[in-house]
Write a protein that holds these residues in place. Structure first.
Motif, mmCIF file in Angstrom:
data_model
loop_
_atom_site.group_PDB
_atom_site.id
_atom_site.type_symbol
_atom_site.label_atom_id
_atom_site.label_comp_id
_atom_site.label_asym_id
_atom_site.label_seq_id
_atom_site.Cartn_x
_atom_site.Cartn_y
_atom_site.Cartn_z
ATOM 1 N N LYS A 169 0.858 -1.181 0.000
ATOM 2 C CA LYS A 169 0.000 0.000 0.000
ATOM 3 C C LYS A 169 0.894 1.231 0.000
ATOM 4 C CE LYS A 169 -4.188 -1.834 2.098
ATOM 5 N NZ LYS A 169 -5.106 -1.790 3.256
ATOM 6 N N LEU A 170 0.475 2.262 -0.690
ATOM 7 C CA LEU A 170 1.213 3.521 -0.715
ATOM 8 C C LEU A 170 0.804 4.397 0.466
ATOM 9 C CD1 LEU A 170 0.892 4.176 -4.551
ATOM 10 C CD2 LEU A 170 2.906 3.345 -3.345
ATOM 11 N N ILE A 171 1.668 5.322 0.840
ATOM 12 C CA ILE A 171 1.344 6.243 1.935
ATOM 13 C C ILE A 171 0.429 7.339 1.400
ATOM 14 C CG2 ILE A 171 2.295 7.989 3.498
ATOM 15 C CD1 ILE A 171 4.789 6.238 3.776
ATOM 16 N N ASN A 172 -0.695 7.514 2.072
ATOM 17 C CA ASN A 172 -1.670 8.524 1.666
ATOM 18 C C ASN A 172 -1.323 9.830 2.374
ATOM 19 O OD1 ASN A 172 -3.878 9.935 0.774
ATOM 20 N ND2 ASN A 172 -5.292 9.005 2.250
ATOM 21 N N GLY A 173 -0.634 10.703 1.684
ATOM 22 C CA GLY A 173 -0.245 11.970 2.290
ATOM 23 C C GLY A 173 0.411 12.858 1.252
ATOM 24 N N LYS A 174 0.736 14.079 1.634
ATOM 25 C CA LYS A 174 1.381 15.029 0.722
ATOM 26 C C LYS A 174 2.825 15.224 1.158
ATOM 27 C CE LYS A 174 0.882 19.453 -1.608
ATOM 28 N NZ LYS A 174 1.342 18.870 -2.875
ATOM 29 N N PHE A 175 3.749 14.882 0.284
ATOM 30 C CA PHE A 175 5.164 15.033 0.574
ATOM 31 C C PHE A 175 5.523 16.516 0.569
ATOM 32 C CE2 PHE A 175 9.742 14.364 0.015
ATOM 33 C CZ PHE A 175 9.942 13.221 0.780
ATOM 34 N N PRO A 176 6.457 16.949 1.426
ATOM 35 C CA PRO A 176 6.824 18.376 1.452
ATOM 36 C C PRO A 176 7.314 18.870 0.086
ATOM 37 C CG PRO A 176 7.847 17.177 3.278
ATOM 38 C CD PRO A 176 7.209 16.153 2.402
ATOM 39 N N ASP A 177 7.213 20.169 -0.119
ATOM 40 C CA ASP A 177 7.695 20.790 -1.362
ATOM 41 C C ASP A 177 9.228 20.816 -1.327
ATOM 42 O OD1 ASP A 177 8.177 22.213 -3.630
ATOM 43 O OD2 ASP A 177 7.321 24.101 -2.926
ATOM 44 N N TYR A 178 9.818 19.694 -1.730
ATOM 45 C CA TYR A 178 11.265 19.523 -1.582
ATOM 46 C C TYR A 178 12.067 20.436 -2.501
ATOM 47 C CZ TYR A 178 11.016 16.768 -5.918
ATOM 48 O OH TYR A 178 10.814 16.373 -7.214
ATOM 49 N N GLU A 179 11.481 20.849 -3.626
ATOM 50 C CA GLU A 179 12.265 21.609 -4.608
ATOM 51 C C GLU A 179 12.655 23.001 -4.093
ATOM 52 O OE1 GLU A 179 11.288 20.166 -8.996
ATOM 53 O OE2 GLU A 179 9.462 20.723 -7.919
ATOM 54 N N ARG A 180 11.890 23.523 -3.148
ATOM 55 C CA ARG A 180 12.251 24.850 -2.632
ATOM 56 C C ARG A 180 13.472 24.779 -1.707
ATOM 57 N NH1 ARG A 180 10.536 26.001 2.504
ATOM 58 N NH2 ARG A 180 9.184 24.457 3.483
ATOM 59 N N ILE A 181 13.859 23.578 -1.277
ATOM 60 C CA ILE A 181 15.052 23.402 -0.439
ATOM 61 C C ILE A 181 16.330 23.436 -1.296
ATOM 62 C CG2 ILE A 181 16.179 21.848 1.234
ATOM 63 C CD1 ILE A 181 13.508 22.883 2.207
ATOM 64 N N ILE A 182 16.182 23.100 -2.581
ATOM 65 C CA ILE A 182 17.353 22.984 -3.451
ATOM 66 C C ILE A 182 17.865 24.384 -3.792
ATOM 67 C CG2 ILE A 182 18.211 22.107 -5.664
ATOM 68 C CD1 ILE A 182 15.815 20.086 -5.558
ATOM 69 N N PRO A 183 19.132 24.705 -3.460
ATOM 70 C CA PRO A 183 19.633 26.063 -3.737
ATOM 71 C C PRO A 183 19.692 26.355 -5.229
ATOM 72 C CG PRO A 183 21.393 24.635 -2.908
ATOM 73 C CD PRO A 183 20.132 23.863 -2.797
ATOM 74 N N ALA A 184 19.256 27.555 -5.603
ATOM 75 C CA ALA A 184 19.242 27.946 -7.021
ATOM 76 C C ALA A 184 20.651 28.204 -7.530
ATOM 77 C CB ALA A 184 18.370 29.186 -7.213
ATOM 78 N N THR A 185 21.511 28.769 -6.682
ATOM 79 C CA THR A 185 22.895 29.046 -7.068
ATOM 80 C C THR A 185 23.834 28.665 -5.923
ATOM 81 O OG1 THR A 185 22.723 31.315 -6.246
ATOM 82 C CG2 THR A 185 22.263 30.973 -8.583
ATOM 83 N N LEU A 186 25.080 28.422 -6.267
ATOM 84 C CA LEU A 186 26.102 28.081 -5.281
ATOM 85 C C LEU A 186 27.335 28.950 -5.523
ATOM 86 C CD1 LEU A 186 25.787 24.197 -5.569
ATOM 87 C CD2 LEU A 186 25.132 25.536 -3.562
ATOM 88 N N LYS A 187 27.878 29.526 -4.456
ATOM 89 C CA LYS A 187 29.107 30.329 -4.595
ATOM 90 C C LYS A 187 30.305 29.442 -4.914
ATOM 91 C CE LYS A 187 28.246 34.275 -1.530
ATOM 92 N NZ LYS A 187 28.657 34.919 -0.280
ATOM 93 N N TYR A 188 30.332 28.287 -4.254
ATOM 94 C CA TYR A 188 31.466 27.380 -4.420
ATOM 95 C C TYR A 188 30.942 26.005 -4.823
ATOM 96 C CZ TYR A 188 33.453 31.015 -1.428
ATOM 97 O OH TYR A 188 33.831 32.211 -0.902
ATOM 98 N N ASN A 189 31.638 25.374 -5.734
ATOM 99 C CA ASN A 189 31.248 24.029 -6.176
ATOM 100 C C ASN A 189 32.479 23.379 -6.788
ATOM 101 O OD1 ASN A 189 29.801 21.780 -6.808
ATOM 102 N ND2 ASN A 189 28.598 22.705 -8.444
ATOM 103 N N PHE A 190 33.042 22.387 -6.085
ATOM 104 C CA PHE A 190 34.265 21.782 -6.623
ATOM 105 C C PHE A 190 34.316 20.289 -6.293
ATOM 106 C CE2 PHE A 190 35.286 24.259 -2.768
ATOM 107 C CZ PHE A 190 35.552 23.231 -1.871
ATOM 108 N N PRO A 191 35.085 19.540 -7.096
ATOM 109 C CA PRO A 191 35.189 18.092 -6.880
ATOM 110 C C PRO A 191 36.181 17.760 -5.773
ATOM 111 C CG PRO A 191 36.433 18.706 -8.831
ATOM 112 C CD PRO A 191 35.785 19.961 -8.332
ATOM 113 N N LEU A 192 35.911 16.655 -5.061
ATOM 114 C CA LEU A 192 36.807 16.179 -4.016
ATOM 115 C C LEU A 192 36.964 14.664 -4.140
ATOM 116 C CD1 LEU A 192 35.452 18.131 -0.904
ATOM 117 C CD2 LEU A 192 37.556 18.602 -2.176
#
Length: 356
Positions: A230-253
């Motif tokens: 059975k699936l969970i009957n509910g509304k998942f939070p609006d996760y996309e608003r948590i994702i940052p639109a821009t990043l000052k720093y972004n590098f590989p490690l």
């Protein structure tokens, strides 16, 4: 009902049924496994109403059609003790009789007609996606699914089918994990799969299977196995608003160096501070009673020093699910959420806020 079966085959299937049984009430029929012989084929089922499994076995001998139910935990306990040889199983006088050589066991049965139906296959939409891609995607986000959250929709993973891609999403409120695939020809939809189901799916399906769903059920079926939840009957939070639109720093490690350094400073305490500067990364335990510190010398080409304070488990969970030798880390400022990224998989982590 009667059949003869090899112990190892029977034990494997009965063991796989255990997570689907009602454990708290042994008087309930859902604590029982359903056994049926039909046209020389053995059908085995288990369900606690929320989740269910059905398996078919062809390699059996000396069959007589019929059906019975028996306590699944007790049946496995007996089968485990037997030798890896043929077992004779027969239903007679409200008992299941299990024989091997000179050993005999009896377990009480219930009326098999009372066993709940697992037929959840009508009017389902098929999910056009390889089972391997499905399993790999849910596996990556499994560590971030919450446990026993009062917001029950968080105790599962969201499948968010958009026009261009399919997002697999989970959160325990301290981190957000997202893996994604390209959507070729699935209709847009959203549904939440419970954590228990997600864990069982990863155990059960290694080869191609048919994945289907409607508003209330998810069904995965292969030639010998059929799973439903059975699936969970509910509304998942609006996760996309948590994702940052821009990043000052972004590098590989380098992943292996990160894992090694994190484990080195977290042997006693899981909260750590990671400081980045132009020439190195410094890892420190945040344990007030002891000191643990290590450093990686690496040219990061950044113009100022900053740090991340975090529960190391979140980093290690992500790193254990990443596929590449290098991962990317992205952030804006100290004390703000930061992003860990790998191929078609990222996690956003809420930091521990330290006083400056």
């Amino acid at each position: 009902m009667r059949f003869v079966i090899t112990k190892s085959i029977f034990e494997n299937v009965i063991a796989s049924m255990q997570p689907f049984l009602e454990k708290k009430d042994s008087s309930s029929i859902t604590s029982h496994i359903y056994l049926e012989i039909n046209n020389a084929k053995l059908i085995i089922k288990a369900t606690d109403y929320e989740i269910g499994l059905e398996s078919h076995i062809d390699n059996i001998l000396d069959t007589v059609d019929g059906k019975a139910t028996v306590n699944g935990s007790n049946l496995l306990g007996i089968i485990k003790r037997l030798k890896n040889e043929e077992i004779n199983i027969e239903a007679s006088n409200n008992n299941l009789i299990i024989k091997q050589n000179k050993s005999t066991f009896k377990l009480p049965t219930y009326d098999a007609n009372e066993f709940p139906s697992l037929n959840k296959s009508e009017n389902l939409k098929e999910l056009s996606m390889s089972t391997i891609n499905f399993i790999n995607s849910i596996r990556k986000i499994t560590p971030a699914i919450d446990n026993n959250n009062p917001k029950f929709e968080l105790n599962g993973a969201l499948l968010d089918i958009k026009s261009q891609k399919i997002n697999f999403v989970s959160t325990d409120t301290r981190r957000l994990a997202v893996s994604f695939l390209q959507n070729i020809n699935n209709d847009e939809a959203q549904f939440i799969i419970p954590k228990k189901a997600i864990i069982e799916i990863q155990k059960l399906f290694l080869d191609e299977a048919k994945i289907s769903y409607d508003d209330t059920n998810l069904v995965i079926s292969s030639e010998q196995t059929k799973f439903f939840t059975k699936l969970i009957n509910g509304k998942f939070p609006d996760y996309e608003r948590i994702i940052p639109a821009t990043l000052k720093y972004n590098f590989p490690l380098p992943k292996n160096m990160l894992v090694e350094s994190i484990k080195l400073v977290t042997s006693l305490f899981s909260n750590i501070k990671i400081t980045f500067n132009s020439k190195s990364i410094i890892f420190e335990s945040l344990d007030e009673d002891s000191e643990a510190k290590t450093q990686i010398d690496i040219d990061l080409n950044i113009d100022k020093e900053f740090y991340l304070a975090v529960n190391a488990k979140y980093l290690l969970d992500f790193l254990s699910m990443s596929n590449n030798e290098k991962i990317k880390i992205g952030f804006n400022e100290s004390n703000l959420p930061f992003l860990l990224e790998d191929d078609k998989f990222f996690t956003i982590v809420m930091p521990i806020v330290l006083e400056k």
